[in-house]
Design an enzyme around this catalytic site. Structure first.
Site, PDB file in Angstrom:
ATOM      1  N   GLU A  48     -26.139   2.189   5.233  1.00  0.00           N
ATOM      2  CA  GLU A  48     -24.835   2.528   4.670  1.00  0.00           C
ATOM      3  C   GLU A  48     -23.821   2.331   5.807  1.00  0.00           C
ATOM      4  O   GLU A  48     -23.899   3.003   6.833  1.00  0.00           O
ATOM      5  CB  GLU A  48     -24.910   3.993   4.244  1.00  0.00           C
ATOM      6  CG  GLU A  48     -23.749   4.542   3.514  1.00  0.00           C
ATOM      7  CD  GLU A  48     -23.939   6.050   3.290  1.00  0.00           C
ATOM      8  OE1 GLU A  48     -22.944   6.744   3.386  1.00  0.00           O
ATOM      9  OE2 GLU A  48     -25.073   6.519   3.055  1.00  0.00           O
ATOM     10  N   ASP A  59     -14.925  13.713   5.641  1.00  0.00           N
ATOM     11  CA  ASP A  59     -15.710  13.666   6.871  1.00  0.00           C
ATOM     12  C   ASP A  59     -15.375  14.803   7.825  1.00  0.00           C
ATOM     13  O   ASP A  59     -14.217  15.149   8.020  1.00  0.00           O
ATOM     14  CB  ASP A  59     -15.494  12.320   7.583  1.00  0.00           C
ATOM     15  CG  ASP A  59     -16.253  11.212   6.882  1.00  0.00           C
ATOM     16  OD1 ASP A  59     -17.463  11.391   6.657  1.00  0.00           O
ATOM     17  OD2 ASP A  59     -15.636  10.197   6.537  1.00  0.00           O
TER      18      ASP A  59
END
Lengths: 269, 416
Positions: A48, A59
């Protein structure tokens, strides 16, 4: 190899697939590609590749810092396509994980076409849901790309059913209510979410957020436990590189050791 | 302030938050799945509350008794004589905490209490929305955490102290450019992890559905009051109305009541910073491109790869690289006109209002006034209604360095 074939192979071997994440261009352009290839070599089944973005709301600090470093080094959207090509050449499927605006800016159809040409498997889209915008659906279908959407512990059964109906490749189950980042213990929200998702689909269900070592990977993959078909690890890989600033060889050794630990974990289940 | 019979306009979003429909594509909800349930819950609770006369009566009473509304509509006679147009000022600077923002936070905090949540979070740039949020949290007895870029906590230490005194926790954000957009990112990260007991008091009419519509409805008293006051005091609607536009909450709060009045020209004035040609500005509609930022498709200052660019304005409250999606839509269909006003024009307008009327406006609001002054030569004898969205006390540091103030023996000089 396609993502679905990879998951099927892992399932036939009686284990979960290991999905490894790094942002593109981190720690730098050449080092980033070397890092991903080391992860493939050491046992990641699916790669990924994160597309660094200025406003990554899903994040935590670790991935934010890595993406910022890549941007500071001059990362451009087109760079991710070269990295996809390098990973895909190994035969390991490569997905791009991206926030939506860079794709929209590049042109959704153009991005899909270029990603397919580069040998990319598809996209993981953390900040759009299938009902947000039909443009990606159309482009992905036109180019036979995988569409990996997220389900969360807060998702209703109705939303899980809607989401999995739009997924192709696998379903990304976020194990915690929170952002990316390694956590000491496995979330107790993961099990119920995987069970609810599996009731809604035959697609593989991979669990991400917070997993950082082989023992946690084994726990997530355990058939008599959480029972995920895939284990997704990101921040721990980033951390392995961040812990060795300016020393890529030491970083790569750390990545390899972590990958081997995780790959053993998904086989221990 | 009382709820008007006609609450909806033909410029409202559809049920999914699209302004002008999904084809035109402004607004919507580009958000992580983890937050969708909370946004759905918020949408339902807000719509339920807006249909409940008791909620609306509570909101009106708090605005009146606690926050000092309705704010006056004031005829700025000396200024009007000077510029040749009748300038009316909607005095939001007289509200509790000194700006229109108290309307939005009291509305959202009242809704938070109704939803049974015990904690609120907010982002802030200059600190005005943070102070307003801390105020509302204190009023309702809610825990409050405010995210603020570390660049801004240093620039605006006084507002950090005000929030602390009001009992809020202020978290300095170091990520990205360490300014407002990063404070929003960090607040969203908090919310993903705390959504079961926490409400996000979004500070402007931007973000994912329902925020652009909900914030507008809590702020629309500005225009509802001003329209009624103008009719009552002058027997006619204004010829033009002006507001400053950063995210755009005060502007959409003013505009909404007038959207159906086709003879009323509507102007939004964006922060032109040091000038468009310098690249140091925050004129998002004028100079940005379509994109997705903080959950909505709108105009965004971005580079050719879609990375958000840093904005610049002398006014921290307008210093944001996005804009509320309804403004993008109103610009696109031509119902409102958006033009940039530079730092220098805004500061001149600030000084002019101080000298002619004894009112020191916020630098944000000075953009709206500067825009009205630009319109005046072509609108001689006409009525221009300006939203004076906030007061300028918070901007004195900036004014001191811009004008060289603070020397007791200095000549103050003339203002053009």
């Amino acid at each position: 190899m396609s993502v679905s074939t990879t998951f099927a192979t892992a399932r036939a071997e009686g284990r979960a697939a290991l999905v490894g994440y790094l942002p593109c261009g981190f720690p730098d352009a050449a080092g980033g590609d070397a890092a991903l290839l080391a992860m493939v070599e050491a046992g990641c089944d699916v790669i990924e590749i994160g597309l660094p973005y200025s406003d990554p709301v899903m994040d935590g600090p670790t991935v934010q810092a890595a993406a910022q470093q890549a941007l500071d080094n001059g990362f451009r959207t087109r760079d991710v396509l070269r990295t996809v090509e390098a990973v895909a050449a190994t035969g390991t499927p490569a997905l791009v994980m991206t926030y939506w605006n860079p794709v929209e800016r590049y042109g959704v159809e153009r991005f899909a076409a270029d990603l397919a040409n580069a040998g990319g498997a598809g996209l993981i889209t953390p900040d759009i849901t299938p009902d947000a915008d039909p443009a990606w659906e159309q482009a992905a279908d036109a180019h036979a790309l995988d569409k990996v959407y997220l389900v969360a512990p807060s998702s209703t059964d109705e939303r899980i059913a809607m989401t999995v109906a739009h997924c192709r490749g696998f379903v990304y189950a976020t194990a915690v209510m929170g952002v990316t980042g390694a956590r000491a213990t496995t979330s107790d929200l993961a099990g119920p979410l995987v069970a609810r998702t599996k009731r809604a689909t035959d697609l593989p269900v991979a669990v991400g957020l917070g997993i950082s070592n082989g023992d946690q990977a084994a726990e997530v993959a355990a058939k008599d436990g959480i029972g995920a078909d895939g284990v997704i690890v990101g921040s721990a890989f980033v951390r392995a590189l961040l812990d060795h600033p300016g020393d890529l060889r030491a970083g790569l050794r750390a990545l390899t050791a972590l990958t081997e630990d995780l790959a053993a974990g998904v086989r221990r289940a | 302030m009382t709820t008007p019979p006609e609450r909806t306009t033909s410029y409202d979003a559809d049920a999914l938050g699209w302004f002008g429909g999904p084809e035109r594509g402004f607004g919507g909800r580009f958000m992580p799945e983890a937050l969708v349930a909370a946004l759905d819950e918020l949408t339902a609770a807000w719509q339920d509350a807006m249909a409940d006369p008791a909620f609306l009566a509570d909101f009106d009473a708090i605005l009146r008794d606690y926050a000092g509304m309705p704010s006056p509509l004031y005829f700025a006679e000396r200024l009007s004589d000077k510029v040749g147009a009748r300038i009316l000022l909607k005095r939001e600077d007289l509200n509790h905490t000194g700006a229109h923002k108290i309307r939005n936070v009291l509305g959202q905090a009242l809704l938070t209490r109704r939803m049974g949540k015990t904690r609120v979070i907010a982002e802030t740039g200059a600190g005005q929305h943070g102070v307003a949020s801390a105020t509302a949290a204190a009023y309702f007895g809610l825990d409050c955490t405010v995210y603020m870029g570390s660049v801004d906590t240093k620039r605006q230490a006084l507002n950090v102290a005000r929030m602390n005194l009001l009992g809020a926790k202020v978290v300095a954000v170091d990520s990205g450019s360490a300014t407002l957009k990063d404070a929003i990112n960090e607040a969203l990260r908090d919310w993903v992890a705390s959504v079961d007991h926490t409400a996000y008091l979004f500070g402007t009419a931007a973000g994912p559905h329902p925020f652009p519509s909900m914030v507008r409805e809590f702020c629309r008293g500005i225009g509802d009051e001003a329209r009624a006051q103008c009719l009552e005091q002058y027997g006619a609607l204004p010829d033009a109305i002006t507001a400053c536009v950063g995210g755009g909450s005060n502007a959409i709060g003013l505009f909404t009541a007038f959207l159906g009045d086709e003879d009323v020209a509507i102007y939004g004035f964006e922060p032109g910073g040091e000038g468009f040609e310098t690249g140091r500005h925050a004129a998002t509609i004028h100079a940005g491109d379509r994109g997705v930022l903080h959950g909505a498709r709108t105009y965004v200052l971005q580079d050719e790869d879609g990375q958000t660019q840093e904005s610049h304005s002398i006014s921290a409250g307008l210093d944001y690289p996005g804009v509320g999606p309804q403004h993008a839509y109103l610009a696109d269909v031509g119902r409102a006109t958006y033009e940039p006003v530079t730092d220098a024009e805004a500061m001149d307008a600030m000084a002019l209002l101080a000298r002619t009327e004894g009112i020191i406006p916020a630098i944000e609001s000075a953009h709206a006034l500067a825009g009205a002054l630009r319109l005046a030569p072509e609108r001689q004898g006409q009525t221009i209604l300006v939203n004076l969205s906030g007061r300028g006390d918070k901007d004195m540091e900036t004014a001191i360095s811009w004008f060289g103030l603070g020397d007791a023996d200095a000549e103050t000089g003339e203002v053009q």
